[in-house]
Motif scaffolding. Structure first.
Motif, PDB file in Angstrom:
ATOM      1  N   ILE A 110      76.354  59.919  42.764  1.00 26.81           N
ATOM      2  CA  ILE A 110      77.213  61.031  43.171  1.00 26.81           C
ATOM      3  C   ILE A 110      77.464  60.864  44.665  1.00 26.81           C
ATOM      4  CG2 ILE A 110      77.398  63.534  43.394  1.00 26.81           C
ATOM      5  CD1 ILE A 110      75.418  63.734  41.053  1.00 26.81           C
ATOM      6  N   GLU A 111      78.741  60.726  45.051  1.00 30.14           N
ATOM      7  CA  GLU A 111      79.108  60.456  46.438  1.00 30.14           C
ATOM      8  C   GLU A 111      79.788  61.669  47.063  1.00 30.14           C
ATOM      9  OE1 GLU A 111      80.074  55.722  45.954  1.00 30.14           O
ATOM     10  OE2 GLU A 111      81.723  57.138  45.785  1.00 30.14           O
ATOM     11  N   VAL A 112      79.539  61.860  48.365  1.00 29.78           N
ATOM     12  CA  VAL A 112      80.184  62.940  49.106  1.00 29.78           C
ATOM     13  C   VAL A 112      81.593  62.508  49.486  1.00 29.78           C
ATOM     14  CG1 VAL A 112      80.136  64.327  51.207  1.00 29.78           C
ATOM     15  CG2 VAL A 112      78.017  63.695  50.105  1.00 29.78           C
ATOM     16  N   ILE A 113      82.556  63.374  49.211  1.00 27.18           N
ATOM     17  CA  ILE A 113      83.926  63.169  49.685  1.00 27.18           C
ATOM     18  C   ILE A 113      84.152  64.013  50.933  1.00 27.18           C
ATOM     19  CG2 ILE A 113      86.370  63.529  49.133  1.00 27.18           C
ATOM     20  CD1 ILE A 113      85.642  62.916  46.227  1.00 27.18           C
ATOM     21  N   ASP A 114      83.687  65.268  50.892  1.00 21.77           N
ATOM     22  CA  ASP A 114      83.835  66.180  52.019  1.00 21.77           C
ATOM     23  C   ASP A 114      82.571  67.023  52.121  1.00 21.77           C
ATOM     24  OD1 ASP A 114      85.205  67.499  54.125  1.00 21.77           O
ATOM     25  OD2 ASP A 114      85.669  69.152  52.771  1.00 21.77           O
ATOM     26  N   GLY A 115      81.967  67.063  53.309  1.00 25.65           N
ATOM     27  CA  GLY A 115      80.776  67.867  53.523  1.00 25.65           C
ATOM     28  C   GLY A 115      79.544  67.048  53.853  1.00 25.65           C
ATOM     29  N   ARG A 116      79.733  65.885  54.457  1.00 20.84           N
ATOM     30  CA  ARG A 116      78.602  65.005  54.762  1.00 20.84           C
ATOM     31  C   ARG A 116      77.575  65.688  55.673  1.00 20.84           C
ATOM     32  NH1 ARG A 116      83.256  62.732  54.744  1.00 20.84           N
ATOM     33  NH2 ARG A 116      83.701  60.967  53.401  1.00 20.84           N
ATOM     34  N   GLN A 117      78.073  66.394  56.695  1.00 22.45           N
ATOM     35  CA  GLN A 117      77.162  67.045  57.642  1.00 22.45           C
ATOM     36  C   GLN A 117      76.380  68.170  56.964  1.00 22.45           C
ATOM     37  OE1 GLN A 117      76.723  65.438  60.403  1.00 22.45           O
ATOM     38  NE2 GLN A 117      78.420  64.129  59.829  1.00 22.45           N
ATOM     39  N   ARG A 118      77.009  68.884  56.040  1.00 22.00           N
ATOM     40  CA  ARG A 118      76.307  69.943  55.301  1.00 22.00           C
ATOM     41  C   ARG A 118      75.199  69.352  54.435  1.00 22.00           C
ATOM     42  NH1 ARG A 118      81.444  72.181  52.717  1.00 22.00           N
ATOM     43  NH2 ARG A 118      82.404  70.573  53.958  1.00 22.00           N
ATOM     44  N   VAL A 119      75.481  68.219  53.799  1.00 20.97           N
ATOM     45  CA  VAL A 119      74.461  67.564  52.962  1.00 20.97           C
ATOM     46  C   VAL A 119      73.312  67.081  53.832  1.00 20.97           C
ATOM     47  CG1 VAL A 119      73.975  65.601  51.446  1.00 20.97           C
ATOM     48  CG2 VAL A 119      76.085  66.903  51.156  1.00 20.97           C
ATOM     49  N   ARG A 120      73.624  66.450  54.966  1.00 22.35           N
ATOM     50  CA  ARG A 120      72.575  65.962  55.864  1.00 22.35           C
ATOM     51  C   ARG A 120      71.716  67.100  56.363  1.00 22.35           C
ATOM     52  NH1 ARG A 120      74.843  63.332  60.641  1.00 22.35           N
ATOM     53  NH2 ARG A 120      72.688  62.765  61.051  1.00 22.35           N
ATOM     54  N   SER A 121      72.350  68.200  56.746  1.00 24.73           N
ATOM     55  CA  SER A 121      71.604  69.350  57.256  1.00 24.73           C
ATOM     56  C   SER A 121      70.794  70.027  56.157  1.00 24.73           C
ATOM     57  CB  SER A 121      72.559  70.358  57.886  1.00 24.73           C
ATOM     58  OG  SER A 121      73.189  69.789  59.018  1.00 24.73           O
ATOM     59  N   ALA A 122      71.297  70.031  54.947  1.00 23.42           N
ATOM     60  CA  ALA A 122      70.571  70.643  53.823  1.00 23.42           C
ATOM     61  C   ALA A 122      69.334  69.829  53.462  1.00 23.42           C
ATOM     62  CB  ALA A 122      71.486  70.787  52.609  1.00 23.42           C
ATOM     63  N   ARG A 123      69.405  68.537  53.656  1.00 18.78           N
ATOM     64  CA  ARG A 123      68.247  67.685  53.353  1.00 18.78           C
ATOM     65  C   ARG A 123      67.113  68.035  54.286  1.00 18.78           C
ATOM     66  NH1 ARG A 123      70.828  61.626  52.691  1.00 18.78           N
ATOM     67  NH2 ARG A 123      71.844  61.994  50.695  1.00 18.78           N
TER      68      ARG A 123
END
Length: 92
Positions: A79-92
């Motif tokens: 599953i790849e991020v198209i939009d929201g990379r920074q949100r995913v990084r911060s959520a991790r």
């Protein structure tokens, strides 16, 4: 006569579903961070190499991810991020 339940269709992504798919951030691939791909990949964003924004991480810790992350399924398991990379990084 007893009703026979219809078989459930397989969802596109194996995750909890409401109005959106609820995918854990650890299960989402960020191109260039979780892969060896670089600028030649269409989903690469050079900002993934910057430090995580601590204010955004604290905000997500308190409120959760409010703006949905746009993802796509690539193959059976990725599953790849198209939009929201920074949100995913911060959520991790």
């Amino acid at each position: 006569m007893q009703d026979i339940p219809k078989p459930r269709r397989k969802t596109a992504i194996d995750a909890k579903r409401g109005n959106l798919f609820l995918v854990p951030p650890e299960d989402i691939t960020i191109i260039g961070l979780d892969t060896a791909d670089g600028a030649e990949h269409p989903l690469f964003d050079e900002r993934v190499l910057l430090p995580v924004d601590e204010a955004l991480a604290r905000n997500i810790q308190i409120h959760g991810v409010i703006e949905p992350v746009v993802i796509r399924k690539n193959g059976d398991d990725v599953i790849e991020v198209i939009d929201g990379r920074q949100r995913v990084r911060s959520a991790r």
